[in-house]
Design a protein around this motif. Structure first.
Motif, PDB file in Angstrom:
ATOM      1  N   TYR A   1      40.082  21.434  48.899  1.00  0.00           N
ATOM      2  CA  TYR A   1      39.186  21.966  47.852  1.00  0.00           C
ATOM      3  C   TYR A   1      39.446  21.259  46.520  1.00  0.00           C
ATOM      4  O   TYR A   1      38.519  20.897  45.806  1.00  0.00           O
ATOM      5  CB  TYR A   1      39.428  23.468  47.704  1.00  0.00           C
ATOM      6  CG  TYR A   1      38.567  24.154  46.659  1.00  0.00           C
ATOM      7  CD1 TYR A   1      37.336  24.714  47.011  1.00  0.00           C
ATOM      8  CD2 TYR A   1      38.982  24.261  45.333  1.00  0.00           C
ATOM      9  CE1 TYR A   1      36.546  25.351  46.063  1.00  0.00           C
ATOM     10  CE2 TYR A   1      38.197  24.900  44.389  1.00  0.00           C
ATOM     11  CZ  TYR A   1      36.977  25.444  44.752  1.00  0.00           C
ATOM     12  OH  TYR A   1      36.193  26.076  43.819  1.00  0.00           O
ATOM     13  N   TYR A   2      40.708  21.063  46.206  1.00  0.00           N
ATOM     14  CA  TYR A   2      41.071  20.419  44.930  1.00  0.00           C
ATOM     15  C   TYR A   2      41.190  18.896  45.066  1.00  0.00           C
ATOM     16  O   TYR A   2      41.657  18.228  44.143  1.00  0.00           O
ATOM     17  CB  TYR A   2      42.359  21.029  44.371  1.00  0.00           C
ATOM     18  CG  TYR A   2      42.135  22.402  43.765  1.00  0.00           C
ATOM     19  CD1 TYR A   2      41.658  22.532  42.460  1.00  0.00           C
ATOM     20  CD2 TYR A   2      42.367  23.558  44.503  1.00  0.00           C
ATOM     21  CE1 TYR A   2      41.439  23.786  41.903  1.00  0.00           C
ATOM     22  CE2 TYR A   2      42.141  24.814  43.954  1.00  0.00           C
ATOM     23  CZ  TYR A   2      41.677  24.912  42.653  1.00  0.00           C
ATOM     24  OH  TYR A   2      41.453  26.158  42.106  1.00  0.00           O
ATOM     25  N   LYS A   3      40.783  18.387  46.234  1.00  0.00           N
ATOM     26  CA  LYS A   3      40.796  16.932  46.497  1.00  0.00           C
ATOM     27  C   LYS A   3      42.148  16.310  46.172  1.00  0.00           C
ATOM     28  O   LYS A   3      42.238  15.208  45.593  1.00  0.00           O
ATOM     29  CB  LYS A   3      39.676  16.231  45.712  1.00  0.00           C
ATOM     30  CG  LYS A   3      38.285  16.712  46.102  1.00  0.00           C
ATOM     31  CD  LYS A   3      37.197  15.864  45.454  1.00  0.00           C
ATOM     32  CE  LYS A   3      35.810  16.168  46.017  1.00  0.00           C
ATOM     33  NZ  LYS A   3      35.419  17.600  45.911  1.00  0.00           N
TER      34      LYS A   3
ATOM     35  N   GLU B   1      34.571  30.257  48.170  1.00  0.00           N
ATOM     36  CA  GLU B   1      33.702  29.215  48.718  1.00  0.00           C
ATOM     37  C   GLU B   1      33.612  29.315  50.243  1.00  0.00           C
ATOM     38  O   GLU B   1      32.531  29.205  50.827  1.00  0.00           O
ATOM     39  CB  GLU B   1      34.202  27.826  48.322  1.00  0.00           C
ATOM     40  CG  GLU B   1      33.131  26.775  48.623  1.00  0.00           C
ATOM     41  CD  GLU B   1      33.651  25.349  48.587  1.00  0.00           C
ATOM     42  OE1 GLU B   1      33.175  24.581  47.758  1.00  0.00           O
ATOM     43  OE2 GLU B   1      34.537  25.004  49.412  1.00  0.00           O
TER      44      GLU B   1
ATOM     45  N   ALA C   1      43.257  23.806  53.338  1.00  0.00           N
ATOM     46  CA  ALA C   1      41.968  24.047  52.679  1.00  0.00           C
ATOM     47  C   ALA C   1      42.109  23.966  51.160  1.00  0.00           C
ATOM     48  O   ALA C   1      41.221  23.457  50.471  1.00  0.00           O
ATOM     49  CB  ALA C   1      41.411  25.410  53.090  1.00  0.00           C
TER      50      ALA C   1
ATOM     51  N   CYS D   1      39.159  31.268  44.249  1.00  0.00           N
ATOM     52  CA  CYS D   1      38.021  30.340  44.233  1.00  0.00           C
ATOM     53  C   CYS D   1      37.819  29.696  45.599  1.00  0.00           C
ATOM     54  O   CYS D   1      36.690  29.605  46.097  1.00  0.00           O
ATOM     55  CB  CYS D   1      38.264  29.200  43.237  1.00  0.00           C
ATOM     56  SG  CYS D   1      38.025  29.680  41.543  1.00  0.00           S
ATOM     57  N   VAL D   2      38.940  29.228  46.184  1.00  0.00           N
ATOM     58  CA  VAL D   2      38.838  28.552  47.488  1.00  0.00           C
ATOM     59  C   VAL D   2      38.308  29.541  48.526  1.00  0.00           C
ATOM     60  O   VAL D   2      37.401  29.232  49.315  1.00  0.00           O
ATOM     61  CB  VAL D   2      40.208  27.986  47.928  1.00  0.00           C
ATOM     62  CG1 VAL D   2      40.078  27.233  49.243  1.00  0.00           C
ATOM     63  CG2 VAL D   2      40.796  27.084  46.838  1.00  0.00           C
TER      64      VAL D   2
END
Lengths: 283, 283
Positions: free
Chosen positions: B153-155, B16, B149, B12-13
């Motif tokens: 991405y997952y904050k 994006e 990253a 997913c990362v």
């Protein structure tokens, strides 16, 4: 807890370093070479002026030449870099020291990086830092190098120990963390955003204080038997460590003054002699 | 302990990151520029060959050009450096990747440092490392950049957290330690000489495994709620973390495969596009 902590005497360590330099300076002299350190001071910060004067005096006592460049506070980055480049080109200059900090309007990183690698005797260039981190620097930053020299002089073990460094500046916290890591310490780097700093320090076998805040490290942060190295030097001859409070806990501790400071200057002298030997092919 | 750990999905990362690259690649293409990555493989290590092939395929899918240079195991340091210099001079090449590791007789550091800074898309040069450590690198090493990253991405919060990095290699453990530190984590770097490794890991809010040993990090080393990032990739698609054992403890964890790996490749693509834009002044 400890009946007899070792007072890590920076003057002794510095004396040994300088003693070993004397014959090397003599040999260079016999070949017509006088190692020369150029120091640049921008502005009129009195503490910086004192440091620069101490470095000049240390050169004189060892038979090194020193050049002092004083630039006004209003100096631009470009003017400072031009002054550094002139020293880079001068074959009689072996080491260049730009006294930190420079006035806020100057791009200090750009100025540091203008110093030629073979004259970067205080390890302030970006490349010099990386070489330190990878373990092959000719000239690591003088204060981190001084801390490692004190540990070595007193044969204090580093490998396998937990070292906690308080501070992450490019010329102190980061390189000393790297040097301890390369000597096989497990290294924790703490800083102003660290949560629960005292508990990190309490877990340390070796504590390096590089904060720039007087008496910041407290006695009850020190694990009994830890080695405490104080790289701070605040107004009034006060370190970053509350010495009196930490002394009874530590197995070894640097005082301020006469701890890390004199060894830092001795390292600068050593690096200048190293640079002069390399430049002249005399070693 | 945790009912629903987040599985940090590298695909997913990566998707994006690559999605954002597509319009930039198109814009470069409209100006007649195809970003080009040159990979150099020395010798015939099958795992390395697989990595290089994966990178080439990733280029193709994104519309990037890739050049593959295969050199025999017997290549000397000088020959390898000559090949790198040729790529440095080629204006059609924007990024250069020397696949690590090279055969033992080659001076890998010298080879890495032969890569031109503006083409060092995997951040392997000494200078690139220092720029990463000081927080202004154009191209940090791709695996450390991938780890950061994923956290972003997952904050997942980094500032004020205790990050424990297991490994101190120049292209993984050291730069990821530096990047975590620059994002205000308190960072402990552990390694093969660390004494009491499990207890260091047990104190970590964020664990980065960069050891190169299959299933090295055990479940009972993980503090409940910790974030676990596995940068390992061992034969048989096995990471450095015992995933099944650590999963119930962690609040978030990267699987292997499909964790850090795909993001590393996406970062390499991003850096190559960045380099192409810079070289052409298109951004």
């Amino acid at each position: 807890m400890n009946n007899s902590p070792i007072i890590l005497d920076g003057n002794c360590v510095a004396a040994e370093i300088k003693e070993r330099l004397a014959p090397r300076v003599a040999k260079l002299g016999a070949n017509g070479i006088v190692p020369c350190l150029a120091t640049i001071l921008v502005g009129d910060d009195p503490a910086s002026a004192t440091y620069v004067r101490m470095k000049g005096n240390a050169c004189k006592r060892l038979g090194l030449r020193s050049i002092r460049i004083d630039l006004p506070s209003a100096t631009t980055t470009e003017e400072l870099i031009a002054a550094i480049r002139e020293l880079n080109r001068d074959p009689a200059v072996h080491g260049i020291l730009l006294q930190h900090p420079v006035p806020g309007h100057i791009d200090e990183r750009a100025a540091f990086d203008a110093i030629a690698m073979d004259k970067d005797v205080d390890g302030v260039t970006t490349q010099g830092f990386a070489q330190t981190a990878f373990g092959f620097a000719a000239f690591p930053s003088c204060t981190p190098a001084a801390i490692m020299a004190i540990l070595a002089y007193y044969k204090l073990p580093v490998a396998g120990k937990h070292a906690v460094v308080i501070g992450r500046s490019p010329i102190l916290g980061k390189p000393v963390s790297a040097m301890l890591l390369n000597q096989d310490a497990t290294v924790t780097t703490c800083h102003s955003k660290t949560e629960g700093l005292p508990s990190f320090v309490r877990s340390a076998d070796i504590v390096v204080a590089a904060v720039g805040k007087p008496n910041f490290v407290r006695g009850d942060w020190i694990k009994p038997g830890a080695v405490v190295l104080d790289a701070g030097y605040n107004p009034g001859n006060v370190g970053d460590v509350d010495y009196e409070a930490c002394l009874p806990q530590a197995s070894a501790i640097t005082p301020v003054p006469a701890g890390v400071g004199p060894v830092t200057i001795a390292m600068l002298m050593k690096h200048t002699v190293d640079a002069a030997e390399k430049a002249s092919g005399t070693n």
